[in-house]
Each structure stands twice: as C-alpha cells, then as structure tokens.
Scaffold this motif. Structure first.
Motif, PDB file in Angstrom:
ATOM      1  N   PHE A 187      68.483  59.590  58.200  1.00 28.84           N
ATOM      2  CA  PHE A 187      68.625  58.951  59.512  1.00 28.84           C
ATOM      3  C   PHE A 187      67.458  57.993  59.788  1.00 28.84           C
ATOM      4  N   ASP A 188      67.790  56.744  60.020  1.00 27.27           N
ATOM      5  CA  ASP A 188      66.842  55.667  60.351  1.00 27.27           C
ATOM      6  C   ASP A 188      65.913  55.248  59.211  1.00 27.27           C
ATOM      7  N   ILE A 189      66.046  55.860  58.013  1.00 22.65           N
ATOM      8  CA  ILE A 189      65.089  55.488  56.952  1.00 22.65           C
ATOM      9  C   ILE A 189      65.728  55.001  55.652  1.00 22.65           C
TER      10      ILE A 189
ATOM     11  N   ALA B 148      65.231  49.837  61.372  1.00 19.52           N
ATOM     12  CA  ALA B 148      65.292  48.786  60.342  1.00 19.52           C
ATOM     13  C   ALA B 148      66.172  49.163  59.167  1.00 19.52           C
ATOM     14  N   ASP B 149      66.939  50.265  59.316  1.00 19.53           N
ATOM     15  CA  ASP B 149      67.675  50.744  58.138  1.00 19.53           C
ATOM     16  C   ASP B 149      68.933  49.939  57.835  1.00 19.53           C
ATOM     17  N   ASN B 150      69.400  49.098  58.767  1.00 22.90           N
ATOM     18  CA  ASN B 150      70.447  48.122  58.436  1.00 22.90           C
ATOM     19  C   ASN B 150      69.821  46.776  58.080  1.00 22.90           C
TER      20      ASN B 150
ATOM     21  N   ALA C 296      75.959  56.827  70.429  1.00 24.09           N
ATOM     22  CA  ALA C 296      75.843  57.768  69.310  1.00 24.09           C
ATOM     23  C   ALA C 296      74.403  58.237  69.113  1.00 24.09           C
ATOM     24  N   ARG C 297      73.448  57.538  69.692  1.00 23.68           N
ATOM     25  CA  ARG C 297      72.055  57.993  69.624  1.00 23.68           C
ATOM     26  C   ARG C 297      71.745  58.923  70.784  1.00 23.68           C
ATOM     27  N   GLN C 298      72.373  58.624  71.934  1.00 22.13           N
ATOM     28  CA  GLN C 298      72.077  59.425  73.123  1.00 22.13           C
ATOM     29  C   GLN C 298      72.515  60.884  72.990  1.00 22.13           C
TER      30      GLN C 298
HETATM   31  N1  HSE Z   1      70.095  54.571  61.951  1.00 20.04           N
HETATM   32  C1  HSE Z   1      70.914  54.025  62.986  1.00 20.04           C
HETATM   33  C2  HSE Z   1      71.664  55.137  63.683  1.00 20.04           C
HETATM   34  C3  HSE Z   1      71.866  53.049  62.392  1.00 20.04           C
HETATM   35  O1  HSE Z   1      72.229  55.967  62.976  1.00 20.04           O
HETATM   36  O2  HSE Z   1      71.668  55.181  64.903  1.00 20.04           O
HETATM   37  C4  HSE Z   1      72.789  52.414  63.380  1.00 20.04           C
HETATM   38  O3  HSE Z   1      73.675  51.566  62.691  1.00 20.04           O
END
Ligand code: HSE
Length: 292
Positions: free
Chosen positions: A18-20, A136-138, A182-184
């Motif tokens: 996630f995020d990396i 920055a993962d995208n 989806a983050r919240q």
């Molecule tokens: N790493 C981010 C997330 C990517 O999963 O929220 C969003 O495209």
C-alpha cells in the motif's frame, strides 16, 4: 514547438505494498500534447467524455503545470491537449497519468531541467488535488516504467525494481470508486500480527521480483490490512481471484484503490484465459466491464 507524450495507466499497491509499490501497464494510455506559451498561464483542452475541469486550478494536470511555471521562474506558460483513455475512478492511475504526464511534458519543453525526483514532487501536487493526499505509487511507475518501490516520499527515495516477464490482466468493472473514499474507510491502526504478515509479504514480493522467482511472487501477493476492508466495495472480487488462480494465475488483487482488479500470470495463454474469466464473472453478475 510541441511535445507529445504517452502517459500509461498504472497498478498501485501490488496487493501488499500500500502506497509503496506500483507497475506501469502497456495500455490504457493517455496522450498529451504540450506547447510552450510566452506568458505565464495554462490553457487546457480536454478531448474526452469525462467532463474534467478546464480551470487549471481545478485540473490535475493544470496544477502541476502551474507549479512547473513557478519553479521555472514564472515567465513561460503551457497549452495542453489531453486525450484521456484512462477512466477517472478506475483504479488504474488516471489522475497520476495526468499529473505525471504534465510534469514530464513541461520538463521536455523546458529543456529537461528537472530531475526525476523533482518531476515526482511536481506530479504529487496533482495527485494531492485528486485524492487529498500525496502518494507516488502511481506517478513513479508512470514516469519510469516497470515496477517501482517508493521507499519514502519525505524525502523522495525511489527504487526501480527488476521486472520479471509476467503478464498483467486487468478488469475494470464499470462502477466508480473514488480514491478519497477508499482511503477514508481504512483503519488507522493495525495489529502487530497483521503488520508482521504484511511486511513478510512485501519483502517476499520484492525479493521475488529481484530473483525472478514466480512462486515466491505468487505466495507474497497477499494483503491482510487493506484488501479485507476495500474488497467490500468491489462486487465479484473474491470470485475473480479464486477462479483466476484456479486457471493458473500467480495471484493478484485490487488495482490501486479499485474497482479494477488485476492478476499476474506467467504466460500469455493463462493471462488471456484470466481475462475471459474476469469478463464472465462480471457478465454473470450483470456489471459491464472492460478487460485489458
Ligand atoms: N496507493 C493509493 C491507494 C493508490 O491505494 O489509495 C490510489 O490509486
């Protein structure tokens, strides 16, 4: 002078990272054409059906171009035409393609004066506008291609990883999941036992990429923290995964924040079969879908 670039769709997270972690796809791609202006302004033309804003302050590519103007000293401007093929809200890095494409396009017109780290910093301004947070993962695989590890964003520390010869199949069920939503819904705390599983998988996945060890990659494609929460938003998710693995896929999961789902396979034949399975699952539950 004009500059034309292709900004590819990307799969972020790669299940446990996630995020990396993220990888660049061959398709879909946005096409962006840039022209240098001699006054400090940004003009945006959208060639798509997505109704995206043309006000530079409200547009993901726009805010990146404004920041590039400021960074370049404030006496140039940009006109950009964006042909968007990556649908916003698909989980395929649509906002990142606009942001990264804008940073790269501006840089080309300015004689490549920014470093890769600076391009990522610039592009993250766009990603922040789109999703509310910098990640920055995208952006990174969109700029560099292949598979990338974002070890840190404060400071930027990017590690391009080896890209084993694997095939990626992606299905985009035609529902929209906003990354910010989806983050919240994610939990802010994790149990130590889950964290241990997760970092075991991330280390295994990275080692698998570097050693081209397909079985290790397959075993490591497991997410005990994010997927259990987010997969609830994606109908058909478990079935796509189970049936794809039965057909020989190594593994996979949610692409970025969803709703797209991706699977990795060792051969093109399996990857195509996985595509057919994905399509069949969504036809059975009556959701239009697109397979890449
Ligand atoms: N790493 C981010 C997330 C990517 O999963 O929220 C969003 O495209």
């Amino acid at each position: 002078e004009t500059v034309k670039i292709k900004a590819p769709g990307t799969v972020a997270n790669l299940v446990c990272g996630f995020d990396i972690l993220g990888l660049a796809l061959n398709e879909p791609c946005d096409i962006m054409e840039f022209r240098l202006l001699d006054e400090p302004k940004v003009v945006i033309h959208n060639r798509d059906a997505f109704d995206l804003p043309t006000d530079p302050e409200q547009n993901v590519a726009g805010v990146v171009l404004l920041a590039a103007i400021e960074k370049a000293g404030g006496n140039v401007g940009f006109e950009v035409t964006i042909e968007k093929h990556i649908k916003p809200g698909s989980g395929l890095g649509s906002s990142a393609a606009s942001a990264a494409g804008a940073a790269v396009g501006a840089n080309k017109l300015l004689g490549n004066r920014f470093s890769t780290d600076e391009l990522i910093q610039l592009a993250m301004i766009g990603e922040k506008l789109a999703t509310g947070v910098k990640h920055a993962d995208n952006i990174t695989p969109c700029i560099l291609g292949g598979i990338t590890l974002i070890r840190s964003i404060h400071p930027i520390d990017i590690v391009p990883l080896a890209t084993p010869d694997l095939y990626v199949t992606v299905v985009h069920p035609q529902i929209e999941v906003r990354t910010s939503d989806a983050r919240q819904i994610l939990k802010q705390q994790v149990y130590l036992k889950d964290a241990i599983k997760q970092w075991g998988n991330i280390a295994g996945l990275v080692a698998g990429f570097m050693r081209n060890d397909k079985q290790l990659i397959g075993r490591s494609l497991e997410d005990v923290i994010i997927e259990p929460v987010r997969s609830i938003l994606i109908p058909g998710f478990d079935e796509v995964k189970t049936r794809s693995k039965e057909a020989g896929a190594l593994g996979g999961g949610i692409s970025g924040s969803g709703p797209s789902v991706f699977m990795l396979s060792e051969t093109e034949t399996i990857a195509r079969e996985v595509g057919a399975i994905m399509n069949a699952v969504y036809r059975e539950i009556g959701i239009e879908n697109y397979v890449y």
